[in-house]
Design an enzyme around this catalytic site. Sequence first.
Site, PDB file in Angstrom:
ATOM      1  N   ALA B  21     -30.783 -89.337  19.083  1.00 36.32           N
ATOM      2  CA  ALA B  21     -31.096 -89.883  20.406  1.00 36.32           C
ATOM      3  C   ALA B  21     -32.029 -91.075  20.241  1.00 36.32           C
ATOM      4  O   ALA B  21     -32.500 -91.357  19.135  1.00 36.32           O
ATOM      5  CB  ALA B  21     -31.749 -88.806  21.256  1.00 36.32           C
ATOM      6  N   CYS B  22     -32.284 -91.765  21.331  1.00 31.71           N
ATOM      7  CA  CYS B  22     -33.177 -92.933  21.357  1.00 31.71           C
ATOM      8  C   CYS B  22     -34.471 -92.644  20.609  1.00 31.71           C
ATOM      9  O   CYS B  22     -35.060 -91.592  20.830  1.00 31.71           O
ATOM     10  CB  CYS B  22     -33.475 -93.294  22.806  1.00 31.71           C
ATOM     11  SG  CYS B  22     -34.628 -94.650  23.042  1.00 31.71           S
ATOM     12  N   PRO B  23     -34.964 -93.509  19.744  1.00 28.00           N
ATOM     13  CA  PRO B  23     -34.448 -94.825  19.376  1.00 28.00           C
ATOM     14  C   PRO B  23     -33.543 -94.781  18.144  1.00 28.00           C
ATOM     15  O   PRO B  23     -33.362 -95.804  17.499  1.00 28.00           O
ATOM     16  CB  PRO B  23     -35.726 -95.596  19.074  1.00 28.00           C
ATOM     17  CG  PRO B  23     -36.636 -94.556  18.462  1.00 28.00           C
ATOM     18  CD  PRO B  23     -36.265 -93.242  19.087  1.00 28.00           C
ATOM     19  N   GLY B  24     -32.968 -93.623  17.845  1.00 29.60           N
ATOM     20  CA  GLY B  24     -32.143 -93.445  16.650  1.00 29.60           C
ATOM     21  C   GLY B  24     -31.007 -94.436  16.471  1.00 29.60           C
ATOM     22  O   GLY B  24     -30.911 -95.076  15.415  1.00 29.60           O
ATOM     23  N   ASP B  48     -25.342 -91.451  23.069  1.00 34.03           N
ATOM     24  CA  ASP B  48     -26.546 -91.663  23.859  1.00 34.03           C
ATOM     25  C   ASP B  48     -26.262 -92.815  24.835  1.00 34.03           C
ATOM     26  O   ASP B  48     -26.143 -93.966  24.422  1.00 34.03           O
ATOM     27  CB  ASP B  48     -27.686 -92.029  22.886  1.00 34.03           C
ATOM     28  CG  ASP B  48     -29.051 -92.004  23.537  1.00 34.03           C
ATOM     29  OD1 ASP B  48     -29.473 -90.919  23.941  1.00 34.03           O
ATOM     30  OD2 ASP B  48     -29.670 -93.069  23.632  1.00 34.03           O
TER      31      ASP B  48
END
Lengths: 168, 83
Positions: B21-24, B48
């Site tokens: 998920a963010c910021p992944g 996402d």
Amino acid sequence: MQATPSPAKAEDQLSLVVFSGDLDKILAAMIIAIGASAFDMKVNLFFTFWATAALRAPKKKSKGKKLIEKMFGFMLPKGMDKLALSKMQMGGMGAAMIKGIMKKQHVASLPEMFATAAELGIQINICEMSMKLMGFKREEMIDYPNMQVCGVATFLADAADSKIQLFI
Amino acid sequence: MTSDELKKLKAVKIVDARAVACPGPLLAAKKAMGDLESGELMEVYSSDEGTKVDIPKWCGKMGHEYLGFAESDSYFSVFLTKA
């Protein structure tokens, strides 16, 4: 004719004050910091007041503490795994629940985010005065490659050269 | 570009960021950019939703060219070329 000095130009840098010791707020700070690294920005995190407790290593100990320092050490969370939520903490259930939801939603945990931050070269500066107030010693903090103990001048010098400054 | 046109493109680098998920996804894209030459195509898989808005913004700042996204069953692909 006198040459006028050119004004200092803000660099692609993010300087962030991490003041809160709440799990949710430190998560927000770390997500913004890692995001900024993806933008090739240099990131400086200035950990002060309650946030310094997040940087305590759970297993490290330090000797020669005064009674009041020991009391602070006992009262404050021992590391990033022990942080509480700013809302809906519910005696520890809230933090446990949010960690469960984060895992399910593939959100990185706080220790994973610190590992990523270390890998990205994100700088962590710890406020020396806060360390003194809380009675924390350098030797009881986490192992992190780019970490130093310093004062407000370091934050100000970094912030003056940063396009983005935030306080969390 | 339309979704069908995008799906026909052959990316030089595919980044599978469906498990983060963010910021992944952003970070995964940024890391993989090092493997590409200027002008080469990258395809980022993500589930996402925020990635659809974030990657174009990131491209705008970094100078990469954002081409669009295409939906698949349980995820989508974002296409971009390196600056």
